[in-house]
Design an enzyme around this catalytic site. Structure first.
Site, PDB file in Angstrom:
ATOM      1  N   ASP A 112     -97.977  -3.287  13.253  1.00 29.26           N
ATOM      2  CA  ASP A 112     -98.150  -3.942  14.446  1.00 29.26           C
ATOM      3  C   ASP A 112     -99.511  -3.603  14.593  1.00 29.26           C
ATOM      4  OD1 ASP A 112     -98.173  -4.719  16.991  1.00 29.26           O
ATOM      5  OD2 ASP A 112     -96.425  -3.447  17.665  1.00 29.26           O
ATOM      6  N   HIS A 162     -93.972 -15.069  16.060  1.00 28.94           N
ATOM      7  CA  HIS A 162     -94.642 -14.183  16.831  1.00 28.94           C
ATOM      8  C   HIS A 162     -96.075 -14.282  16.542  1.00 28.94           C
ATOM      9  CE1 HIS A 162     -95.279 -11.272  20.066  1.00 28.94           C
ATOM     10  NE2 HIS A 162     -95.786 -10.612  19.281  1.00 28.94           N
TER      11      HIS A 162
END
Length: 431
Positions: free
Chosen positions: A245, A339
């Protein structure tokens, strides 16, 4: 939960060589804090001679010098406030305050002066200088940072409405929001980060005590990241879903970094020169639902491989994503609602933000569901050009939205760093 993300992980220096043994504690003085903490795992069982009581006694301790984690230090004074461009910290506390009834501009100025003095001392590894709790005694600075910001409501309470930045206008409503107003917004916001939990808590407690009668806590949240040195292979951080991330986070070395993240020296209002705007979101991850997905299904939601963060179109983590690549069936290998595809700056008019979040875990609900997720903190020169367009795009069809829930939100104006002899916000409060 936009995808451009975390600063790169830090690689700690090798620990310092052990120091000479510390003299034993003098008779009658008890066991020192250092002696007690230094003997974890080296205790021996002792039977008390009187009454047959059972207890544990600590073996003699050796003095342990500060490691590279403890000796890290961020500077309080500077062009920008600390806690924005530094690497991720192992422990974080986010806390919002509201001014108490009757408190106004004068009380706010005195509070920011107290807070700035306390932050400067603690970031240098010193005590608060007044009624210190001793919680972090013997610890080093541990890369402590303390950052201060002002919410939309602060300006009305202090009679400074004309100084309120237009960029601080309330964020729009998003269809996926399930916001708890009691844990959102606030007059004042403080971000605390450190690489040691006691150092971070010490700062949190000092800031709360310094508020005195001028302000009361509105909400407070606790977060964490991996401790520096916990892995021999530093890499981009992982979130609680197990995904890498932060691959596309802007870097200070980028030519346009300052333009995207900080208000220019000539910006308006003048008191925000070299400052930034922080969007804070408590994003709950529905981990039980997420973990029912197969690894390929999870990767399709994100658009990147779980093992190494590489795009599904191939290469390694830093390989540019090929959005046009198709498989043998003619379908995009990076799904249209992935995403990582939706959050790309080139798909959002160049919108970019510096993400610097913390994970959180606040226990387990009565039904066994973990209350865990991300304390999302992102920085930008203008949230209407940074966070808002990306979140609107996500709101219209992000595959990840099924597995997350936005539960709290805040937007804060964070002025530039305080010069020597100044306190944070002085140019606003005394201008």
């Amino acid at each position: 939960m936009p995808d451009p993300s975390l600063p790169e992980a830090r690689t700690p220096a090798a620990p310092a060589a052990p120091a000479a043994p510390e003299p034993a504690d003098a008779p009658g003085r008890g066991v020192s804090r250092r002696a007690l903490l230094g003997t974890a795992g080296a205790t021996g069982l002792v039977l008390g001679a009187a009454g047959g009581a059972v207890g544990y006694t600590a073996a003699p301790a050796q003095a342990t010098p500060l490691t590279s984690v403890g000796s890290g230090r961020a500077m309080f004074h500077g062009k920008h406030q600390p806690g924005i461009t530094e690497g991720l910290q192992a422990r974080g506390h986010l806390v919002a305050f509201d001014l108490t009834p009757g408190a106004g501009r004068r009380e706010a100025a005195a509070l920011l002066r107290r807070w700035s003095g306390t932050a400067e001392r603690l970031m240098a590894g010193e005590t608060t200088g007044h009624d210190d709790t001793g919680v972090a005694r013997d610890a080093g600075p541990s890369s402590l940072t303390v950052t201060f910001g002002f919410g939309h409501s602060f300006f009305g309470r202090t009679g400074l409405e004309k100084q309120r930045p237009g960029a601080l206008d309330p964020l729009p409503d998003f269809s996926g929001d399930r916001l708890d107003k009691r844990r959102s917004d606030g007059d004042l916001w403080v971000q605390i980060g450190a690489d040691d939990a006691l150092v971070a808590f010490h700062a949190l407690r000092a800031i709360q005590k310094d508020a005195g009668s001028a302000a009361r806590v509105r909400w407070q949240m606790n977060g964490f990241n991996r401790t520096p040195g916990a892995t021999a292979h530093p890499m981009t951080a992982r979130n609680l879903m197990g995904q890498v991330d932060g691959t596309r986070n802007p870097k200070p070395s980028d030519a346009d970094f300052d333009r995207r993240i900080f208000v220019p020296p000539s910006g308006e209002p003048a008191w925000m020169a070299n400052g930034s705007y922080a969007v804070v979101r408590r994003i709950r991850m529905l981990l039980d639902d997420w973990e029912k997905l197969s690894r390929p299904d999870q990767e399709a939601v994100i658009g990147r491989r779980k093992a190494d963060g590489a795009p599904l179109s191939g290469g390694d983590e830093t390989t540019p994503m090929d959005l046009e690549k198709a498989d043998a069936k003619g379908e995009y290998v990076v799904p249209l609602n992935a995403h990582a595809r939706i959050t790309r700056p080139d798909r959002n008019g160049g919108a970019a933000m510096l993400r610097r979040p913390f994970s959180y875990h606040d226990g387990i609900d009565a039904d066994g569901t973990p209350d865990a997720g991300l304390l999302f903190v992102c920085w930008q020169a203008d949230p209407l050009r940074g966070f808002v367009p990306v979140q609107r795009k996500l709101d219209r069809g992000d595959a990840l939205s099924t597995y997350i829930r936005h539960e709290a939100s805040g937007l804060f104006a964070v002025p530039g760093g305080a010069a020597d002899g100044e306190y944070v916000g002085q140019r606003l409060l005394e201008g």
